[in-house]
Enzyme design. Sequence first.
Site, short mmCIF file in Angstrom:
data_model
loop_
_atom_site.label_atom_id
_atom_site.label_comp_id
_atom_site.label_asym_id
_atom_site.label_seq_id
_atom_site.Cartn_x
_atom_site.Cartn_y
_atom_site.Cartn_z
N ALA A 177 -10.56 -0.32 -4.15
CA ALA A 177 -10.25 1.11 -3.99
C ALA A 177 -9.75 1.66 -5.32
O ALA A 177 -9.16 0.93 -6.12
CB ALA A 177 -9.21 1.32 -2.91
N PHE A 178 -9.95 2.95 -5.54
CA PHE A 178 -9.55 3.52 -6.84
C PHE A 178 -8.04 3.43 -7.05
O PHE A 178 -7.56 3.50 -8.17
CB PHE A 178 -10.05 4.96 -6.97
CG PHE A 178 -9.09 6.01 -6.47
CD1 PHE A 178 -8.92 6.24 -5.12
CD2 PHE A 178 -8.35 6.76 -7.36
CE1 PHE A 178 -8.04 7.19 -4.66
CE2 PHE A 178 -7.46 7.72 -6.91
CZ PHE A 178 -7.30 7.94 -5.56
N LYS A 179 -7.29 3.26 -5.97
CA LYS A 179 -5.83 3.18 -6.11
C LYS A 179 -5.41 1.99 -6.96
O LYS A 179 -4.34 1.99 -7.55
CB LYS A 179 -5.17 3.14 -4.73
CG LYS A 179 -5.33 4.48 -4.00
CD LYS A 179 -4.60 4.53 -2.68
CE LYS A 179 -4.58 5.94 -2.11
NZ LYS A 179 -5.88 6.38 -1.56
N ASP A 180 -6.28 0.97 -7.06
CA ASP A 180 -5.97 -0.17 -7.92
C ASP A 180 -5.77 0.26 -9.38
O ASP A 180 -4.97 -0.34 -10.10
CB ASP A 180 -7.14 -1.18 -7.92
CG ASP A 180 -7.24 -1.95 -6.61
OD1 ASP A 180 -6.20 -2.22 -5.99
OD2 ASP A 180 -8.36 -2.29 -6.22
N LEU A 227 -2.23 1.50 -9.49
CA LEU A 227 -1.17 0.60 -9.01
C LEU A 227 -1.10 -0.70 -9.80
O LEU A 227 -0.01 -1.27 -9.96
CB LEU A 227 -1.34 0.34 -7.52
CG LEU A 227 -0.88 1.53 -6.66
CD1 LEU A 227 -1.34 1.37 -5.22
CD2 LEU A 227 0.64 1.68 -6.72
#
Length: 464
Positions: free
Chosen positions: A110-113, A116
């Site tokens: 996911a792009f949140k990686d 984060l």
Amino acid sequence: MQYVSTRGGSPALDFEAVTLQGLAPDGGLYVPQTWPRLTPEEIRSLAGLPYPELGARVMRPFVGDTLSPAQLLALCERAYHAFAHPAVAPLAQLDEQRWLLDLTRGPTLAFKDIALQLVGLLFETFLARSHRHLTIIGATSGDTGSAAIDAVAGREHVDIFMLHPADRISDVQRRQMTTVLAPNVHNIAVQGSFDDVQAMVKRMFSDADLTRSLNLGAVNSINWARLMAQVVYYFAAAVQLGGPARPVAFSVPTGNFGDAYAGYVAHRMGLPLHRLVVATNINDILHRALTGGEYARGDLQPTSSPSMDIQVSSNFERLLFDAGGRDGAVTRGQLEQFEGTGAASLTSGQRRMIDRVFTSCRASEDEAAEGMRWAWECAGVLIDPHTAVGLHAARQQHCPADVPIVTLATAHPAKFRDAVERATGQRPRLPARLGDLFARAERCTRLPNDYAAVAHYIAENGRH
Ligand SMILES: *Cc1c(COP(=O)(O)O)cnc(C)c1O
């Protein structure tokens, strides 16, 4: 670089302090006191740099003197080294004018990686420096939980307690969290709904017993450091497509407005953008605010793009602050009205300023499915339902022929296999690096939907 609150009532802090703090004490969100600018020459010189180096150059002004340039570069190299593509965020061409920026190559797909992985390292660096320990508590309906857990697993100065609604998330999403067996990772399946779980977490941050004994931290997208890390890929994509000489348009699948706001920050830093398209699903509070000037909560409707099913778009406050002449009293008035009544009006000045950069588009479930079908049949690419909302919006835009329009791909299609298969007839496969996900052991504690039981568990198992 100092950071101020959007509500005007908190002392200015440096980058290290805002990274660890999250929300400002006056209830506002931190933003840089002034926007750093890159000259066209500096932007041109980003072309061809490896992603971590490009990232360190873009983020340099925001970290001020809390990290040396060499430290920042080393953190970027560590954060992006485990991504499954050497370009970290590769661009693919869909048709003559449309492109896809693939942000799904991180460890949890996911792009949140992208944000984060770096934030996990920033936490570790800053906490080690001050010999402090942080207990992160979060609620997840799927994507954020796994990205946050992966980012802090095994880190010495951080524990994470991630709550999810038992039996209400997909197998892939659950296993991505529960198969992380590092001792500082605690998964809790609560026998309730996502709303129950989120309300519990909120209550914990104002629970005097808990906050007295544990130093609580959050990883949701109101954290400035997360947004900062997302500014980077707008520069990376634009310079590949001829920026800064050639303006580029971006279409951004949007929920909490973090990703779209990061594009705005890139623009304020001097990156020429033709347009930022805010793409929403039928939970369209932002589309309504941008077209009608009224920021008003509606009823939540579940969709095939669950990470965008929200009715309060926290980071929109940051745009209102900027568009309202950076007057904290004005933002505070608007947000207090929104919190009290569920609706607030934008001023004509805010609307004018926002219209210069943003446009918006809403995709129905059928339109999102049609976006997945088009990507597969016309460009040979499988995309997930969130990305499809963005692609639908990109296909509705009529940009001049020499303006490339880039849709941000925010999740790997294998995370949403059923919806992708329904739309395209293709069942996406999990990438090989996750291939044994279903063979790995899981660890998770199941607790009743009872605040006292969950708070007690965290107090017992947290490090004090
Ligand atoms: C979180 C998320 C979004 C929305 O991003 P915001 O920054 O909250 O607007 C879109 N797509 C996916 C897959 C997500 O996980």
